[in-house]
Motif scaffolding. Structure first.
Motif, mmCIF file in Angstrom:
data_model
loop_
_atom_site.group_PDB
_atom_site.id
_atom_site.type_symbol
_atom_site.label_atom_id
_atom_site.label_comp_id
_atom_site.label_asym_id
_atom_site.label_seq_id
_atom_site.Cartn_x
_atom_site.Cartn_y
_atom_site.Cartn_z
ATOM 1 N N ALA A 14 15.713 60.494 41.261
ATOM 2 C CA ALA A 14 15.541 60.792 40.237
ATOM 3 C C ALA A 14 16.171 61.400 39.797
ATOM 4 O O ALA A 14 16.751 63.305 39.488
ATOM 5 C CB ALA A 14 14.049 61.056 39.294
ATOM 6 N N GLY A 15 17.752 61.356 38.404
ATOM 7 C CA GLY A 15 18.752 61.930 38.023
ATOM 8 C C GLY A 15 19.715 62.365 38.161
ATOM 9 O O GLY A 15 20.736 62.409 38.283
ATOM 10 N N GLY A 16 19.942 61.112 39.646
ATOM 11 C CA GLY A 16 20.627 61.418 40.495
ATOM 12 C C GLY A 16 22.325 60.198 40.821
ATOM 13 O O GLY A 16 22.105 59.588 39.482
ATOM 14 N N SER A 17 22.783 60.162 41.180
ATOM 15 C CA SER A 17 23.920 59.068 40.685
ATOM 16 C C SER A 17 24.260 58.459 42.314
ATOM 17 O O SER A 17 24.203 58.542 43.032
ATOM 18 C CB SER A 17 24.872 58.922 39.828
ATOM 19 O OG SER A 17 25.363 60.024 39.006
ATOM 20 N N LEU A 18 24.655 57.126 42.547
ATOM 21 C CA LEU A 18 25.897 56.827 42.863
ATOM 22 C C LEU A 18 26.370 55.329 42.792
ATOM 23 O O LEU A 18 25.748 54.580 41.374
ATOM 24 C CB LEU A 18 24.103 55.562 43.490
ATOM 25 C CG LEU A 18 22.849 55.986 44.309
ATOM 26 C CD1 LEU A 18 22.139 54.701 44.987
ATOM 27 C CD2 LEU A 18 23.807 56.438 46.021
ATOM 28 N N THR A 19 26.724 54.836 43.172
ATOM 29 C CA THR A 19 28.329 53.537 43.014
ATOM 30 C C THR A 19 28.000 53.444 43.955
ATOM 31 O O THR A 19 28.004 53.037 44.875
ATOM 32 C CB THR A 19 29.883 54.680 43.036
ATOM 33 O OG1 THR A 19 29.462 55.915 42.044
ATOM 34 C CG2 THR A 19 30.825 53.206 42.524
ATOM 35 N N LEU A 20 27.984 51.505 43.112
ATOM 36 C CA LEU A 20 27.923 50.639 44.338
ATOM 37 C C LEU A 20 29.240 49.613 44.215
ATOM 38 O O LEU A 20 30.271 50.011 42.959
ATOM 39 C CB LEU A 20 26.751 49.428 43.933
ATOM 40 C CG LEU A 20 25.607 49.842 43.732
ATOM 41 C CD1 LEU A 20 24.592 49.163 43.493
ATOM 42 C CD2 LEU A 20 24.547 50.212 45.209
ATOM 43 N N SER A 21 29.725 49.241 45.397
ATOM 44 C CA SER A 21 31.133 48.230 45.808
ATOM 45 C C SER A 21 30.562 47.267 46.203
ATOM 46 O O SER A 21 29.865 46.752 46.467
ATOM 47 C CB SER A 21 32.169 49.054 46.642
ATOM 48 O OG SER A 21 32.751 50.760 45.953
ATOM 49 N N CYS A 22 31.913 47.088 45.744
ATOM 50 C CA CYS A 22 31.433 44.894 46.320
ATOM 51 C C CYS A 22 32.755 44.032 46.282
ATOM 52 O O CYS A 22 33.939 44.383 44.950
ATOM 53 C CB CYS A 22 30.962 43.890 44.941
ATOM 54 S SG CYS A 22 31.229 42.372 45.169
ATOM 55 N N GLU A 23 34.014 44.727 47.859
ATOM 56 C CA GLU A 23 33.958 43.786 48.006
ATOM 57 C C GLU A 23 34.777 42.464 48.427
ATOM 58 O O GLU A 23 33.538 42.072 49.398
ATOM 59 C CB GLU A 23 34.871 44.887 49.197
ATOM 60 C CG GLU A 23 36.382 44.692 49.690
ATOM 61 C CD GLU A 23 37.216 45.033 50.906
ATOM 62 O OE1 GLU A 23 36.554 46.268 50.992
ATOM 63 O OE2 GLU A 23 37.996 44.809 50.923
ATOM 64 N N ALA A 24 36.294 41.858 47.886
ATOM 65 C CA ALA A 24 35.549 40.254 47.691
ATOM 66 C C ALA A 24 37.077 40.280 48.768
ATOM 67 O O ALA A 24 38.024 40.650 48.728
ATOM 68 C CB ALA A 24 36.193 39.594 47.017
ATOM 69 N N SER A 25 36.775 38.788 49.420
ATOM 70 C CA SER A 25 38.295 38.920 50.666
ATOM 71 C C SER A 25 37.709 36.749 50.884
ATOM 72 O O SER A 25 36.727 35.996 50.273
ATOM 73 C CB SER A 25 37.554 38.465 51.988
ATOM 74 O OG SER A 25 36.421 37.741 52.444
ATOM 75 N N GLY A 26 39.237 35.908 51.010
ATOM 76 C CA GLY A 26 39.020 35.206 50.777
ATOM 77 C C GLY A 26 39.334 34.507 49.579
ATOM 78 O O GLY A 26 40.104 33.328 49.528
ATOM 79 N N ASP A 27 39.535 35.389 48.080
ATOM 80 C CA ASP A 27 39.779 34.828 47.213
ATOM 81 C C ASP A 27 40.497 36.240 45.804
ATOM 82 O O ASP A 27 40.023 37.099 46.486
ATOM 83 C CB ASP A 27 39.107 33.477 46.394
ATOM 84 C CG ASP A 27 39.893 33.220 45.082
ATOM 85 O OD1 ASP A 27 39.588 31.483 45.020
ATOM 86 O OD2 ASP A 27 41.032 33.147 45.003
ATOM 87 N N THR A 28 40.819 36.201 45.011
ATOM 88 C CA THR A 28 41.220 37.014 44.377
ATOM 89 C C THR A 28 40.275 37.545 42.930
ATOM 90 O O THR A 28 39.815 36.137 42.030
ATOM 91 C CB THR A 28 42.776 36.627 43.642
ATOM 92 O OG1 THR A 28 42.246 38.043 42.593
ATOM 93 C CG2 THR A 28 42.477 35.711 42.914
ATOM 94 N N LEU A 29 39.154 38.039 43.023
ATOM 95 C CA LEU A 29 38.188 38.159 41.524
ATOM 96 C C LEU A 29 38.520 38.428 40.486
ATOM 97 O O LEU A 29 37.859 37.953 39.722
ATOM 98 C CB LEU A 29 37.838 39.692 41.865
ATOM 99 C CG LEU A 29 37.183 40.420 42.902
ATOM 100 C CD1 LEU A 29 36.179 41.824 43.103
ATOM 101 C CD2 LEU A 29 35.579 39.322 43.131
ATOM 102 N N SER A 30 39.856 38.970 40.283
ATOM 103 C CA SER A 30 40.560 38.571 39.049
ATOM 104 C C SER A 30 40.536 37.315 38.328
ATOM 105 O O SER A 30 40.603 36.553 37.227
ATOM 106 C CB SER A 30 42.071 39.042 38.893
ATOM 107 O OG SER A 30 42.789 38.097 39.725
ATOM 108 N N SER A 31 40.161 36.263 38.704
ATOM 109 C CA SER A 31 39.789 34.850 38.867
ATOM 110 C C SER A 31 38.111 34.215 38.395
ATOM 111 O O SER A 31 38.363 33.419 37.872
ATOM 112 C CB SER A 31 40.169 33.399 40.089
ATOM 113 O OG SER A 31 41.339 34.222 40.530
ATOM 114 N N PHE A 32 37.241 35.645 38.804
ATOM 115 C CA PHE A 32 36.261 35.074 38.236
ATOM 116 C C PHE A 32 35.568 36.220 37.490
ATOM 117 O O PHE A 32 36.075 37.787 37.279
ATOM 118 C CB PHE A 32 35.859 35.158 39.650
ATOM 119 C CG PHE A 32 36.212 34.145 40.961
ATOM 120 C CD1 PHE A 32 36.826 34.558 41.366
ATOM 121 C CD2 PHE A 32 35.395 32.834 40.960
ATOM 122 C CE1 PHE A 32 36.819 34.366 42.404
ATOM 123 C CE2 PHE A 32 36.398 32.124 41.649
ATOM 124 C CZ PHE A 32 36.674 32.263 42.543
ATOM 125 N N SER A 33 34.838 35.547 36.351
ATOM 126 C CA SER A 33 33.336 36.266 36.340
ATOM 127 C C SER A 33 32.078 37.502 36.856
ATOM 128 O O SER A 33 32.276 36.859 38.253
ATOM 129 C CB SER A 33 33.155 36.117 34.733
ATOM 130 O OG SER A 33 32.375 34.658 35.363
#
Length: 120
Positions: A14-33
């Motif tokens: 508790a009190g700590g930090s994490l950074t989650l990542s989500c990498e996309a393939s097959g299409d560009t994320l800039s096209s999606f919400s």
């Protein structure tokens, strides 16, 4: 169509930090919400944070001021920076693409999830 792969989950005190990542393939994320959701044991899936095509962000009340969603179009990756984590943040976290706000039923593409466990 776009495929999503989350990473970055783990166990933290508790009190700590994490950074989650989500990498996309097959299409560009800039096209999606995009959004992050979470589901704890015996709990409903809950919208955590979202980012619209124009960059506007939204958060569920319990994470405002602690979590930040962002995306890097060049890396085709969306992130969830989580600070001041609490035990009630413990859940499987999922990223999702092509939907509306924090409405999980509206999202068409989902990752497999990454577990976050926060101990007191």
């Amino acid at each position: 169509h776009v495929q999503l792969v989350e990473s970055g989950g783990g166990a933290v005190q508790a009190g700590g930090s994490l950074t989650l990542s989500c990498e996309a393939s097959g299409d560009t994320l800039s096209s999606f919400s995009l959004a992050w959701f979470r589901q704890g044991v015996d709990k409903k899936r809950e919208g955590v944070a979202c980012i619209a095509l124009d960059g506007r962000t939204g958060y569920t009340d319990s994470v405002k001021g602690r979590f930040t969603i962002s995306k890097d179009n060049a890396k085709n990756t969306v992130y969830l920076q989580m600070n001041f984590l609490r035990p009630d943040d413990t859940a499987m976290y999922y990223c999702a693409a092509d939907g509306t706000g924090l409405l999980h039923r509206s999202y068409k593409r989902w990752g497999q999830g990454t577990q976050v466990t926060v101990s007191s």
